[in-house]
Design a protein around this motif. Structure first.
Motif, PDB file in Angstrom:
ATOM      1  N   GLY A  27      66.209   7.373 -20.530  1.00 27.26           N
ATOM      2  CA  GLY A  27      67.524   6.804 -20.224  1.00 27.26           C
ATOM      3  C   GLY A  27      68.573   7.080 -21.275  1.00 27.26           C
ATOM      4  O   GLY A  27      68.270   7.398 -22.419  1.00 27.26           O
ATOM      5  N   ASP A  28      69.822   6.918 -20.856  1.00 21.69           N
ATOM      6  CA  ASP A  28      70.963   7.078 -21.754  1.00 21.69           C
ATOM      7  C   ASP A  28      71.726   5.758 -21.722  1.00 21.69           C
ATOM      8  O   ASP A  28      72.263   5.357 -20.689  1.00 21.69           O
ATOM      9  CB  ASP A  28      71.842   8.224 -21.240  1.00 21.69           C
ATOM     10  N   LYS A  54      76.121   3.865 -17.122  1.00 25.41           N
ATOM     11  CA  LYS A  54      76.047   2.572 -16.438  1.00 25.41           C
ATOM     12  C   LYS A  54      75.722   2.767 -14.961  1.00 25.41           C
ATOM     13  O   LYS A  54      76.088   3.768 -14.355  1.00 25.41           O
ATOM     14  CB  LYS A  54      77.389   1.852 -16.564  1.00 25.41           C
ATOM     15  N   HIS A  55      75.031   1.758 -14.426  1.00 29.44           N
ATOM     16  CA  HIS A  55      74.720   1.779 -13.006  1.00 29.44           C
ATOM     17  C   HIS A  55      74.957   0.403 -12.429  1.00 29.44           C
ATOM     18  O   HIS A  55      75.107  -0.564 -13.166  1.00 29.44           O
ATOM     19  CB  HIS A  55      73.248   2.134 -12.785  1.00 29.44           C
ATOM     20  N   GLU A  71      75.970  -4.941 -13.074  1.00 24.52           N
ATOM     21  CA  GLU A  71      76.218  -3.699 -13.790  1.00 24.52           C
ATOM     22  C   GLU A  71      75.317  -3.658 -15.015  1.00 24.52           C
ATOM     23  O   GLU A  71      75.189  -4.647 -15.734  1.00 24.52           O
ATOM     24  CB  GLU A  71      77.687  -3.631 -14.210  1.00 24.52           C
ATOM     25  N   TYR A  72      74.673  -2.545 -15.215  1.00 23.90           N
ATOM     26  CA  TYR A  72      73.758  -2.479 -16.357  1.00 23.90           C
ATOM     27  C   TYR A  72      73.739  -1.073 -16.951  1.00 23.90           C
ATOM     28  O   TYR A  72      73.972  -0.087 -16.238  1.00 23.90           O
ATOM     29  CB  TYR A  72      72.349  -2.878 -15.910  1.00 23.90           C
ATOM     30  N   SER A  88      67.891  -9.333 -17.580  1.00 26.06           N
ATOM     31  CA  SER A  88      68.174  -8.395 -18.669  1.00 26.06           C
ATOM     32  C   SER A  88      67.059  -7.368 -18.858  1.00 26.06           C
ATOM     33  O   SER A  88      67.258  -6.385 -19.554  1.00 26.06           O
ATOM     34  CB  SER A  88      68.456  -9.137 -19.970  1.00 26.06           C
ATOM     35  N   SER A  89      65.910  -7.582 -18.235  1.00 30.49           N
ATOM     36  CA  SER A  89      64.866  -6.557 -18.300  1.00 30.49           C
ATOM     37  C   SER A  89      64.953  -5.586 -17.126  1.00 30.49           C
ATOM     38  O   SER A  89      64.160  -4.649 -17.024  1.00 30.49           O
ATOM     39  CB  SER A  89      63.472  -7.193 -18.256  1.00 30.49           C
ATOM     40  N   LEU A  90      65.897  -5.853 -16.255  1.00 27.96           N
ATOM     41  CA  LEU A  90      66.014  -5.024 -15.058  1.00 27.96           C
ATOM     42  C   LEU A  90      66.123  -3.528 -15.374  1.00 27.96           C
ATOM     43  O   LEU A  90      65.450  -2.715 -14.728  1.00 27.96           O
ATOM     44  CB  LEU A  90      67.213  -5.501 -14.234  1.00 27.96           C
ATOM     45  N   PRO A  91      66.932  -3.132 -16.358  1.00 33.56           N
ATOM     46  CA  PRO A  91      67.012  -1.696 -16.670  1.00 33.56           C
ATOM     47  C   PRO A  91      65.640  -1.096 -16.992  1.00 33.56           C
ATOM     48  O   PRO A  91      65.345   0.026 -16.581  1.00 33.56           O
ATOM     49  CB  PRO A  91      67.916  -1.649 -17.905  1.00 33.56           C
TER      50      PRO A  91
END
Length: 548
Positions: A193-194, A198-199, A210-211, A253-256
């Motif tokens: 990941g970068d 954002k996604h 948005e994360y 917050s762990s979704l990414p």
RNA sequence: GGUCUGUUGGUGAAGUGGUUAACACGCCCCCCUCUCAAGGUGGUAUUCACGGGUUCAAGCCCCGUACAGACUACCA
């Protein structure tokens, strides 16, 4: 050495993931069926937040014709509590949350205990290593902590990523050498990941989130060979064919991380639904209801207070869907299960846990229950928490049912109890077993009566009151007598000429009520007097006069 | 420090650009009844954390500030 060879070297006897991919077939369900799970870790008894999650998961699975399963997340042996799993299952099932499959129950998508799935996780770690997407990490806790304090000092993002991920680019040969030298290690994800990209992910409850992409090389397999939550979540929910992940919003917050894991593993991403926490106001601070600090967080607390299970379910439903309460008020005879819950009617922020609301729901619930049902459940309650009163109830079964039936079969039933324990608290005076054992039952009566009033009361009980009178007769006699002794029988007369009266008829009734019940609030006075009977009334009158 | 999210009356909240900001609980007033409770009527937010902006029009969209919460572990 290639990645593939390295993977083979690390996990020589592990199955290829294709084995598991083929083993667990697509579920044969109707369109839109929700497959979801309740996935507790066995760290103690259940609390309201857990119950809320399980309850909502059950509703969504049931109403969509889907599946609810129980998966036990026991990957942290340090925190485990003895019999933790069993007590959670018992607690949850007592609320009518029955699993279609899961731990103890079995099913085609098991094992459902994560510690029984070690081999599966290893396969997937091996797969990632062979793809160059995971690597062994030899960093010690000290090294990690050290990096952390440097990051803090420099005000940089904290974590194992980019230049801080020192084992990430270790040549395979070097890593192999360390392993041969028996250095201890864990496995990390080689994040692709970068952080600057954002996604947006659409959460069923929270809407668009948005994360930034995850770039942390998170641990996937710990030194005890058990997976971390993140990794196990991805593997398990993929293989168990979960369609909806319903969980607490501490996970957003762990979704990414989870999204990256699913993507790198080539899995379909489930629909997430992140539940808002139950909050509590502590002094002026609003915070999450805490299992450790707040007794009211535990489900047992409500059992002890004597709230019926059904009431807790009604309350959770009210909290769960904002339009539930309105629906229930309009359809009092329907069951919770008849209501269709929807994700977009769930609270996005936290919900304050409101005891007075719970009490209100409970009062309404009790007011429409049959006396025989209340009696039955109350007996179960008191047998557990107050054996003495349970005995009294058992010895006075019909009497108690009559008591509970007062003002019940009317259009607007009474609402005076909200818990089983209220039966004792509100009606103890109805039982001589309790009344007679107290040295001064009128201890709490604030108002004192003078000898004139006591004479009036005495004359009424001894000469006027007749047990055989029906309610109409009872009241007309009461009125007639009250007027005779200068109590106003209607409000207007009293308001116009208060000086002509000793008080209102309500004052007279209050005196009777206090004498009979020791309280100023009680169910219908006529019925209470009937139930007790003339003899007891006279007996109480004597005590009352002496103690005044 | 960073990332994400939220902030509507005493409380829980509805509300996703357009008449007087639903509803429920609580509280207060009154009414009713044959007592208490219940029930009924009315009152409880000149306004949606604050400051800007977009628009004919904003609680609803945008920006900033404040505050709150979650996460930032070889815990889940």
């Amino acid at each position: 050495m290639t990645n593939k060879e390295f993977a083979e070297y690390l996990f020589p006897d592990v199955k290829d993931i294709s084995y598991y991919e083929n083993l667990y077939k697509k579920r044969d369900l109707i369109d839109k069926a929700i497959v979801t799970r309740y996935a507790p870790s066995p760290t103690g008894s259940i609390h309201m937040g857990n119950l809320f999650q399980a309850f909502m998961a059950k509703q969504f699975a049931r109403q969509s014709g889907g599946v609810l399963f129980l998966r036990v997340e026991d990957t942290d042996h340090k925190r485990e509590v003895e019999n933790g799993i069993d007590s959670i299952i018992t607690d949850v099932e007592s609320f009518g949350i029955i699993f279609d499959e899961g731990y103890k129950k079995g099913g085609e998508y098991g094992p459902y205990l994560q510690s029984d799935r070690k081999e599966i996780y290893k396969s997937y770690v091996k797969y990632l290593v062979s793809k160059g997407l995971a690597y062994p990490c030899f960093c010690t806790t000290d090294e990690i902590n050290n990096n952390r304090s440097i990051q803090e000092d420099n005000k940089e993002r904290i974590g194992y990523y980019g230049k801080w991920a020192t084992c990430r680019n270790l040549p395979i040969e070097v890593a192999k050498k360390k392993i041969d030298d028996k250095m201890s290690y864990i496995f990390r994800l080689k994040s692709q990941g970068d952080f600057n990209k954002k996604h947006i992910y659409y959460d069923a409850i929270k809407g668009n989130l948005e994360y930034p992409e995850n770039d942390m090389d998170i641990v996937i397999l710990k030194s005890d060979n058990l997976p971390t939550y993140h990794f196990a979540h991805a593997i398990d929910d993929h293989l168990m064919k979960t369609t909806h992940v319903i969980r607490g919003d501490e996970w957003v917050s762990s979704l990414p991380i989870h999204l990256e894991l699913f993507t790198l593993l080539g899995f379909d991403i489930p629909q997430y639904a992140h539940l808002a926490p139950l909050l509590k106001k502590d002094k002026d601070i609003v915070r999450k209801l805490s299992k450790r600090k707040d007794p009211e967080a535990s489900v047992k607390y409500y059992h002890q207070l004597g709230f019926p299970i059904e009431v807790i379910k009604l309350y959770l439903s009210t909290v769960g869907n904002t339009n539930f309460e309105e629906w229930y008020l309009a359809n009092p005879n329907k069951k919770i299960e008849d209501f269709t819950f929807s994700f977009d009617k769930m609270a996005v922020g936290g919900t304050m846990f409101d005891l007075s609301k719970l009490e209100n729901i409970s009062k309404t619930y009790f007011s429409i229950q049959k006396p025989s049902d209340i009696f039955k459940d109350a007996l179960i309650y008191f047998k557990e928490y107050d054996k003495e009163f349970a005995n009294i109830l058992e010895n006075n079964e019909d009497y108690t049912k009559k008591l509970l039936n007062i003002e019940k079969e009317v259009e607007r039933p009474r609402k005076d109890i909200s818990t089983y324990s209220d039966i004792k608290l509100e009606f103890w005076y109805m039982y001589d077993e309790l009344f007679d054992t107290i040295s001064n039952p009128y201890d709490n009566v604030i108002k004192k009566y003078n000898s004139d009033e006591l004479n009036i009361l005495s004359a009424y009980i001894n000469n006027i009151y007749l047990e055989t009178d029906n309610e109409e007769m009872w009241f007309s006699k009461l009125k007639e007598y009250a007027l005779q002794v200068k109590y106003a029988v209607n409000r207007k007369d009293y308001k116009e000429h208060p000086e002509n009266y000793r008080g209102q008829i309500s004052d007279f009734c209050e005196m009777i009520r206090v004498m009979v019940t020791t309280k100023t609030i009680s169910p219908n006075l006529y019925d209470i007097m009937q139930l007790l009977g003339s003899d007891k009334l006279k007996k109480r009158l004597k005590i009352f006069i002496v103690l005044q």
